[in-house]
Write a protein that holds these residues in place. Structure first.
Motif, mmCIF file in Angstrom:
data_model
loop_
_atom_site.group_PDB
_atom_site.id
_atom_site.type_symbol
_atom_site.label_atom_id
_atom_site.label_comp_id
_atom_site.label_asym_id
_atom_site.label_seq_id
_atom_site.Cartn_x
_atom_site.Cartn_y
_atom_site.Cartn_z
ATOM 1 N N SER A 3 25.440 -30.098 -20.149
ATOM 2 C CA SER A 3 24.824 -31.347 -19.693
ATOM 3 C C SER A 3 23.524 -31.622 -20.455
ATOM 4 O O SER A 3 23.134 -30.863 -21.329
ATOM 5 N N THR A 4 22.878 -32.707 -20.070
ATOM 6 C CA THR A 4 21.894 -33.384 -20.908
ATOM 7 C C THR A 4 20.824 -32.509 -21.548
ATOM 8 O O THR A 4 20.628 -32.560 -22.754
ATOM 9 N N VAL A 5 20.106 -31.719 -20.736
ATOM 10 C CA VAL A 5 18.973 -30.992 -21.300
ATOM 11 C C VAL A 5 19.457 -29.862 -22.216
ATOM 12 O O VAL A 5 18.876 -29.609 -23.272
ATOM 13 N N CYS A 49 29.219 -28.204 -16.177
ATOM 14 C CA CYS A 49 28.169 -29.217 -16.142
ATOM 15 C C CYS A 49 26.906 -28.593 -15.571
ATOM 16 O O CYS A 49 26.936 -27.490 -15.027
ATOM 17 N N CYS A 50 25.829 -29.303 -15.689
ATOM 18 C CA CYS A 50 24.472 -28.855 -15.347
ATOM 19 C C CYS A 50 24.443 -27.765 -14.272
ATOM 20 O O CYS A 50 24.942 -27.941 -13.168
ATOM 21 N N ILE A 51 23.861 -26.614 -14.616
ATOM 22 C CA ILE A 51 23.802 -25.509 -13.652
ATOM 23 C C ILE A 51 22.439 -25.419 -12.974
ATOM 24 O O ILE A 51 22.161 -24.472 -12.235
ATOM 25 N N GLY A 52 21.569 -26.407 -13.217
ATOM 26 C CA GLY A 52 20.292 -26.456 -12.507
ATOM 27 C C GLY A 52 19.234 -25.524 -13.068
ATOM 28 O O GLY A 52 18.332 -25.102 -12.359
ATOM 29 N N TYR A 53 19.367 -25.202 -14.355
ATOM 30 C CA TYR A 53 18.344 -24.371 -15.005
ATOM 31 C C TYR A 53 17.775 -25.112 -16.222
ATOM 32 O O TYR A 53 17.539 -24.513 -17.270
ATOM 33 N N CYS A 54 17.554 -26.421 -16.053
ATOM 34 C CA CYS A 54 17.093 -27.282 -17.149
ATOM 35 C C CYS A 54 15.735 -26.833 -17.677
ATOM 36 O O CYS A 54 15.389 -27.106 -18.820
ATOM 37 N N ASP A 55 14.951 -26.158 -16.826
ATOM 38 C CA ASP A 55 13.648 -25.664 -17.273
ATOM 39 C C ASP A 55 13.811 -24.458 -18.187
ATOM 40 O O ASP A 55 12.854 -24.015 -18.799
ATOM 41 N N GLU A 112 22.218 -29.814 -5.289
ATOM 42 C CA GLU A 112 21.370 -30.037 -6.468
ATOM 43 C C GLU A 112 22.134 -29.920 -7.783
ATOM 44 O O GLU A 112 21.833 -29.074 -8.626
ATOM 45 N N MET A 113 23.131 -30.761 -7.968
ATOM 46 C CA MET A 113 23.938 -30.649 -9.188
ATOM 47 C C MET A 113 23.716 -31.774 -10.186
ATOM 48 O O MET A 113 24.409 -31.861 -11.185
ATOM 49 N N GLU A 114 22.753 -32.660 -9.914
ATOM 50 C CA GLU A 114 22.515 -33.740 -10.864
ATOM 51 C C GLU A 114 21.762 -33.210 -12.079
ATOM 52 O O GLU A 114 20.758 -32.522 -11.921
ATOM 53 N N PRO A 115 22.266 -33.512 -13.296
ATOM 54 C CA PRO A 115 21.569 -33.015 -14.480
ATOM 55 C C PRO A 115 20.069 -33.324 -14.435
ATOM 56 O O PRO A 115 19.661 -34.432 -14.107
ATOM 57 N N GLY A 116 19.269 -32.323 -14.750
ATOM 58 C CA GLY A 116 17.817 -32.463 -14.767
ATOM 59 C C GLY A 116 17.149 -31.961 -13.503
ATOM 60 O O GLY A 116 15.935 -31.781 -13.467
ATOM 61 N N THR A 117 17.926 -31.723 -12.440
ATOM 62 C CA THR A 117 17.346 -31.417 -11.138
ATOM 63 C C THR A 117 17.387 -29.911 -10.861
ATOM 64 O O THR A 117 18.448 -29.303 -10.919
ATOM 65 N N PHE A 118 16.235 -29.331 -10.575
ATOM 66 C CA PHE A 118 16.203 -27.894 -10.291
ATOM 67 C C PHE A 118 15.069 -27.519 -9.334
ATOM 68 O O PHE A 118 14.828 -26.350 -9.059
ATOM 69 N N ILE A 162 10.306 -31.123 -14.565
ATOM 70 C CA ILE A 162 10.256 -31.753 -15.884
ATOM 71 C C ILE A 162 10.987 -30.883 -16.893
ATOM 72 O O ILE A 162 10.782 -29.665 -16.950
#
Lengths: 163, 429
Positions: free
Chosen positions: A82-84, A120-126, B87-93, B247
């Protein structure tokens, strides 16, 4: 056939719930913990415990990312796309793992150790780019870090087999 | 950098979870002792939370007190609370970080919420990649039970309430409230169009409240310090409380920070994220997760609050800020976002199931040099059509697309006229 010990554990789990099928995912997770994936036989047996028809359970099994209806490796590697993670070069991570473990996207390595899947996004974008192996997350991936992780997993798998 | 009051992150440690004792030393469980232990009327709790102006932190921004008050007094029993930790939306953690900072703040919030509308059981819904959070929570729930804050006859009163952790099989749609309830009941998690609302008929047709994790964590602090104190935490006169901003993307230090709600975007990036990454300039961001609109440099100083973002036609969403720089192709980024939504569509209704792959196809063509002029109006039309779907997934998916066309049409047209991505030709991306 499920071992009696596991069956007792599942029955207890189900009887504690508000309604049996509330535990459908937990039951499938427990079975996968033991045999890696949900075979047709396991589906029938699990459905019986949950008071569901095999078809009703199939509706769930095929819906979720973490339930497998075909055999998978000992370690299921899911690389976030996913995006990040995309922004941080997830494709090079996938290519590296694919070459390193000898497994194409969607496939399992010949030694049966690793399956590679997108997620898809696993919630570790940081901590992008990130991946999840079974249910453990690894972030800020680099080729060196991937080498260390895969080596460690491969070694621990050999250790268990020789025990 | 200015130091703002830390409420939810007060007990944040660099390397570990705050313990029950540490939470208590910081004032934790005092609200529970005062309101539940003191048998204060549940209505009083709802009224205080309502006065505080607490808006739901899960994306929609619905007033929390109003949601609790929507449970009818004559409603059936048992009643349920669901903490939405999907909390599965991309960018959200942010909720994951909160769980790893101070789990008891969430647990106390859940018990107080349950008391306010006489619930007896709560489900904490958690996604598979947050297994470590689930394990922490289960451990801390047991400590809370042993301390008498949870379980049968809480603090020796008549009130009994317990929390179970419900593990998801992992799909984005499970974060949608009605789909979430189906998921818990072991049904295929398709969204259901209200009415009836879950507050009247939710889990097993009983009154059910679904709250975001961060929303629940605000509750003990509001009850302990009062609604006016909570309002005063805001950086804007119309806001209330602090906010966890998550962020990520092209900043030096990605992460979650707690700031007064309405802190300016420029301040968040420059003071709390160490500025943009080396060699990066701010081009745009998604201010509140994947289903919000691209926000351009023009709004770099905007107060990050529900009201202010609404004024410019955007949404605060989950306050998950994804930052893009001048080297990022936003057609590529939007294609990635639509890939996500198309894959995660539950497939139940046609506009979403068929519309999103069509949008993905058009964006793929544009990004890969096969785009045509008519693709732009076609994408615009699809962005409207998907509003006919059952739930908010597809309309949310359309947000980045429509804003790409509104604010970066030149970039889209350049892809079409040059028959390819202009960013691919350039170095290092």
């Amino acid at each position: 056939m499920l071992p009696d010990e596991l069956k007792l554990k599942l029955e207890k789990m189900i009887s504690d719930a508000e309604s049996p099928r509330e535990k459908a995912i937990d039951v499938m997770f427990e079975i996968q913990e033991l045999q890696g994936w949900m075979s047709d036989e396991a589906m029938v047996e699990a459905a019986g415990l949950l008071g569901m028809t095999p078809l009703e359970l199939e509706e769930l099994a095929t819906f979720y990312d973490y339930i497998y209806r075909s055999p998978v490796g000992k370690y299921v590697i899911k690389v976030c796309d996913s995006t990040v993670c995309w922004l941080e070069g997830h494709q090079s991570i996938i290519d590296y793992i694919s070459a390193r473990a000898g497994v194409p996207m969607g496939g399992t390595s010949p030694d049966g150790l690793f399956t590679l899947l997108p997620v898809c996004c696993i919630g570790y974008c940081d901590r992008a780019p990130a991946m999840v192996i079974n249910k453990r997350v690894y972030g800020k991936l680099t080729p060196e870090k991937i080498d260390r992780i895969l080596d460690k997993l491969a070694n621990s798998a050999e250790f268990h087999e020789s025990e | 950098m200015p130091q703002y009051p830390q409420v939810l992150f007060k007990n944040r440690k660099p390397d570990r979870v705050a313990t029950l004792d540490e939470y208590r030393e910081s004032g934790g469980y005092q609200a529970l002792e005062k309101f539940v232990g003191g048998a204060v009327s549940p209505k009083e709790i709802i009224s205080l939370v309502d006065q505080s102006g607490l808006l739901g932190r899960g994306g929609a921004g619905f007033p929390c007190g109003k949601k609790w008050a929507a449970v009818p007094e004559s409603g059936a029993f048992p009643r349920y609370l669901v903490a939405n930790g999907d909390e599965m939306e991309p960018g959200t953690f942010k909720d994951r970080i909160l769980l790893h900072v101070d789990p008891h703040c969430i647990i106390e919030g859940m018990v107080l919420s349950g008391y306010s509308f006489s619930a007896s059981k709560a489900f904490f819904f958690v996604r598979p990649s947050y297994e470590s959070s689930a394990v922490i929570l289960e451990r801390e729930l047991e400590y809370a039970r042993q301390a008498g804050f949870l379980g049968n006859n809480i603090l020796g009163t008549d009130f009994s309430f317990d929390i179970v952790v419900h593990r998801s099989g992992g799909r984005y749609i499970c974060g949608e409230a009605s789909a979430l309830l189906n998921a818990i009941m072991g049904k295929r998690p398709n969204p259901v169009k209200p009415p009836p609302y879950p507050t009247e008929k939710g889990l097993w047709d009983k009154p059910t409240v679904v709250n975001n994790v961060e929303t629940l964590a605000c509750v003990p602090h509001i009850l302990r310090n009062g609604p006016e104190w909570f309002k005063g935490l805001s950086a804007t006169p119309h806001g209330a409380g602090t906010k966890l901003y998550g962020i990520s993307g092209k900043v030096n230090i990605p992460g979650a920070v707690e700031l007064p709600i309405g802190t300016r975007l420029s301040e968040i990036i420059e003071e709390y994220c160490g500025g943009m990454s080396p060699g990066s300039e701010f081009k745009a961001c998604l201010p509140g997760g994947a289903s919000t609109r691209f926000m351009t440099r023009e709004h770099y100083d905007i107060p990050m609050d529900f009201e202010d973002l609404k004024k410019i036609g955007n949404r605060l969403g989950t306050a998950a800020i994804m930052v893009f720089d001048q080297k990022t192709c936003l057609v590529g980024a939007t294609l990635n976002l639509i890939e996500f939504f198309a894959r995660e569509s539950c497939g139940w209704c046609t506009p979403c199931r068929e519309g999103l792959p069509y949008m993905r196809d058009l964006l793929w063509r544009i990004e890969n040099g096969e785009g045509k002029e008519e693709d732009i109006p076609n994408l615009r039309r699809l962005c409207k059509e998907v509003w006919n779907s059952y739930c908010a997934l597809a309309p949310g998916a359309a947000e980045p697309v429509i804003s790409l066309l509104d604010f970066f049409e030149d970039e889209v047209r350049q892809h079409i006229s040059e028959k390819g991505c202009p960013f691919h030709a350039k170095a290092d991306h």
